[in-house]
Every structure is written in structure tokens, then in C-alpha cells.
Design a protein around this motif. Structure first.
Motif, PDB file in Angstrom:
ATOM      1  N   VAL A 101       0.864  -1.215  -0.048  1.00 39.43           N
ATOM      2  CA  VAL A 101      -0.002   0.012  -0.267  1.00 39.43           C
ATOM      3  C   VAL A 101       0.892   1.219  -0.212  1.00 39.43           C
ATOM      4  O   VAL A 101       1.821   1.430   0.686  1.00 39.43           O
ATOM      5  CB  VAL A 101      -0.782  -0.219   1.157  1.00 39.43           C
ATOM      6  N   SER A 102       0.672   2.075  -0.677  1.00 41.05           N
ATOM      7  CA  SER A 102       1.473   3.285  -1.019  1.00 41.05           C
ATOM      8  C   SER A 102       0.579   4.500  -1.079  1.00 41.05           C
ATOM      9  O   SER A 102      -0.510   4.527  -1.380  1.00 41.05           O
ATOM     10  CB  SER A 102       2.355   2.960  -1.919  1.00 41.05           C
ATOM     11  N   ALA A 147       4.358   5.739 -25.964  1.00 43.59           N
ATOM     12  CA  ALA A 147       3.901   6.773 -26.526  1.00 43.59           C
ATOM     13  C   ALA A 147       4.087   8.235 -26.059  1.00 43.59           C
ATOM     14  O   ALA A 147       4.277   8.257 -24.863  1.00 43.59           O
ATOM     15  CB  ALA A 147       2.119   6.306 -26.441  1.00 43.59           C
ATOM     16  N   ASP A 148       4.196   9.019 -26.822  1.00 46.88           N
ATOM     17  CA  ASP A 148       4.394  10.599 -26.497  1.00 46.88           C
ATOM     18  C   ASP A 148       5.784  10.584 -25.383  1.00 46.88           C
ATOM     19  O   ASP A 148       5.987  11.249 -24.598  1.00 46.88           O
ATOM     20  CB  ASP A 148       3.305  11.307 -25.834  1.00 46.88           C
ATOM     21  N   GLY A 149       6.650   9.555 -25.608  1.00 51.42           N
ATOM     22  CA  GLY A 149       8.013   9.366 -24.721  1.00 51.42           C
ATOM     23  C   GLY A 149       7.649   9.012 -23.365  1.00 51.42           C
ATOM     24  O   GLY A 149       8.609   9.231 -22.630  1.00 51.42           O
ATOM     25  N   PHE A 150       6.472   8.468 -23.229  1.00 49.85           N
ATOM     26  CA  PHE A 150       6.195   7.556 -21.823  1.00 49.85           C
ATOM     27  C   PHE A 150       5.652   6.510 -22.189  1.00 49.85           C
ATOM     28  O   PHE A 150       5.092   5.951 -23.060  1.00 49.85           O
ATOM     29  CB  PHE A 150       5.297   8.587 -21.141  1.00 49.85           C
ATOM     30  N   SER A 151       5.811   5.684 -20.925  1.00 50.17           N
ATOM     31  CA  SER A 151       5.387   4.148 -20.844  1.00 50.17           C
ATOM     32  C   SER A 151       4.539   4.213 -19.622  1.00 50.17           C
ATOM     33  O   SER A 151       4.809   4.675 -18.657  1.00 50.17           O
ATOM     34  CB  SER A 151       6.535   3.112 -20.620  1.00 50.17           C
ATOM     35  N   LEU A 152       3.623   3.272 -19.723  1.00 47.67           N
ATOM     36  CA  LEU A 152       2.710   3.180 -18.554  1.00 47.67           C
ATOM     37  C   LEU A 152       2.886   1.699 -17.821  1.00 47.67           C
ATOM     38  O   LEU A 152       3.441   0.678 -18.426  1.00 47.67           O
ATOM     39  CB  LEU A 152       1.367   3.174 -18.760  1.00 47.67           C
ATOM     40  N   THR A 153       3.004   1.458 -16.463  1.00 46.61           N
ATOM     41  CA  THR A 153       2.989   0.501 -15.645  1.00 46.61           C
ATOM     42  C   THR A 153       2.035   0.260 -14.841  1.00 46.61           C
ATOM     43  O   THR A 153       1.775   1.654 -13.954  1.00 46.61           O
ATOM     44  CB  THR A 153       4.547   0.000 -15.144  1.00 46.61           C
ATOM     45  N   GLY A 154       1.505  -0.720 -14.274  1.00 41.85           N
ATOM     46  CA  GLY A 154       0.451  -0.672 -13.135  1.00 41.85           C
ATOM     47  C   GLY A 154       0.068  -2.035 -13.075  1.00 41.85           C
ATOM     48  O   GLY A 154       0.502  -3.225 -13.081  1.00 41.85           O
ATOM     49  N   GLY A 155      -1.098  -2.237 -11.983  1.00 43.14           N
ATOM     50  CA  GLY A 155      -1.409  -3.237 -11.662  1.00 43.14           C
ATOM     51  C   GLY A 155      -2.980  -3.203 -11.049  1.00 43.14           C
ATOM     52  O   GLY A 155      -3.381  -1.796 -11.025  1.00 43.14           O
ATOM     53  N   SER A 160      -9.374  -1.796  -7.119  1.00 50.93           N
ATOM     54  CA  SER A 160      -8.485  -0.968  -7.187  1.00 50.93           C
ATOM     55  C   SER A 160      -7.535  -1.115  -8.417  1.00 50.93           C
ATOM     56  O   SER A 160      -7.276  -2.306  -8.909  1.00 50.93           O
ATOM     57  CB  SER A 160      -7.435  -0.919  -5.924  1.00 50.93           C
ATOM     58  N   THR A 161      -7.013   0.061  -8.712  1.00 48.03           N
ATOM     59  CA  THR A 161      -6.075  -0.222 -10.000  1.00 48.03           C
ATOM     60  C   THR A 161      -4.944   1.016  -9.688  1.00 48.03           C
ATOM     61  O   THR A 161      -5.200   2.095  -9.375  1.00 48.03           O
ATOM     62  CB  THR A 161      -6.899   0.600 -11.446  1.00 48.03           C
ATOM     63  N   ALA A 162      -4.010   0.570  -9.988  1.00 47.04           N
ATOM     64  CA  ALA A 162      -2.475   1.458  -9.729  1.00 47.04           C
ATOM     65  C   ALA A 162      -1.951   1.645 -11.013  1.00 47.04           C
ATOM     66  O   ALA A 162      -1.438   0.720 -11.771  1.00 47.04           O
ATOM     67  CB  ALA A 162      -1.858   1.136  -8.791  1.00 47.04           C
TER      68      ALA A 162
END
Length: 172
Positions: A101-102, A147-155, A160-162
């Protein structure tokens, strides 16, 4: 982890990447075996504490809910009724199931330390960053998860979604 041995491979080692909770669960077990401490203690001592992540912790006591004020997540039960899943405890699956948890502030502290090279020795940093997808050549072009110089990471977990966005490495 005996059940995982019967699962089919997603490819040969080094051939492609695929997320697996099992990998993280095994890593957590290795940390505990080598240190003689539970994973929550090691994460706090080696990562959360030194980085000043004061609101970050690994939940380890089912059905321990999230500490302090926070949004609640809801998930439909078998009858389709939305249920508050605040006390859902992903730690039952070990290190790989999303039990940490953060806060946005603490996650930013982690990513700042990572991108500034303060988290890992340079050779380990390269193992991770050399595999990041290259930034696209044209604005809006999506290629390799960037995309647009950024990447996404999550879970995600029930209710809940992060998601975290970070810069991709530049084209060479």
C-alpha cells in the motif's frame, strides 16, 4: 509453488517478457530465506525507510485494512452487488500479488530514486532500463508500449487499479 511447475511456459528464457505473480512470489520467498526476516521487514528496512516512503507498507495480516484515510474500492460479488473490498488483503499470494500500500507521494519518491540511479548499482539499473521500449519517433506514435515518450506500468486488484507513467529511454 509446486502448482506453477505444471503451467506451460510463455516462451523460452530471454525470448520475450510476460508478467507473472509467481516470479515475484518466488523472489519474496528467496528474500525471506536468505535474510531470515519476513518480506515486510526487509522492504521497510532496505527500501521504504531509506527512501523516506513513510506511508508505504506491505499488508501482512488478513483482513488488515488500509491504514489512515483513503478511498475505498468496490467489487461486485457473485450476485452483482458492489461490496467494499477495503479489507481485501492481497498479501495472501506473497510478494507478487500487490499487497504493498502506498501513496502518490511515496511512489514518486521511488521512481525519482530509480531514474536518478540511487536505487540500484549501475549494472543492475542497466538490466532494467536497457529493456525499456524506445521512445517513438513521431508524437503520438505508439510502439512497444511507449507513446509520446512515456510508458505506463501498473497493476490491479479487486476494487483498485494503480498506474504509473515514466519516461521511455530515447532512440539511439
Amino acid at each position: 509453488m509446486k502448482w506453477s511447475r505444471d503451467r506451460p511456459r510463455t516462451g523460452e528464457p530471454g525470448e520475450k517478457w510476460a508478467y507473472s505473480n509467481t516470479d515475484y512470489t518466488v523472489l519474496g520467498m528467496i528474500v525471506e530465506r536468505l535474510t531470515g526476516h519476513d518480506l515486510a521487514t526487509e522492504l521497510h528496512a532496505r527500501l521504504f525507510g531509506p527512501l523516506g516512503m513513510t506511508k508505504t507498507y506491505l499488508r501482512v495480516k488478513p483482513p488488515e485494512g488500509i491504514k489512515g484515510p483513503h478511498g475505498h474500492g468496490y467489487y461486485p460479488d457473485a450476485d452483482g452487488m458492489l461490496r467494499d473490498v477495503d479489507r481485501f488483503n492481497a498479501s495472501l499470494g506473497g510478494a507478487g500479488a500487490g499487497g504493498v500500500v502506498s501513496t502518490a507521494h511515496d511512489v514518486s519518491a521511488f521512481h525519482r530514486a530509480f531514474t536518478q540511479g540511487k536505487l540500484l548499482p549501475p549494472e543492475l539499473q542497466r538490466v532494467l532500463t536497457d529493456r525499456l521500449p524506445a521512445a517513438p519517433r513521431a508524437r503520438g506514435e505508439a510502439r512497444g508500449g511507449c507513446a509520446d515518450g512515456f510508458s505506463l506500468t501498473g497493476g490491479l486488484a479487486p476494487g483498485s487499479t494503480a498506474v504509473t507513467m515514466f519516461p521511455c529511454r530515447s532512440e539511439e
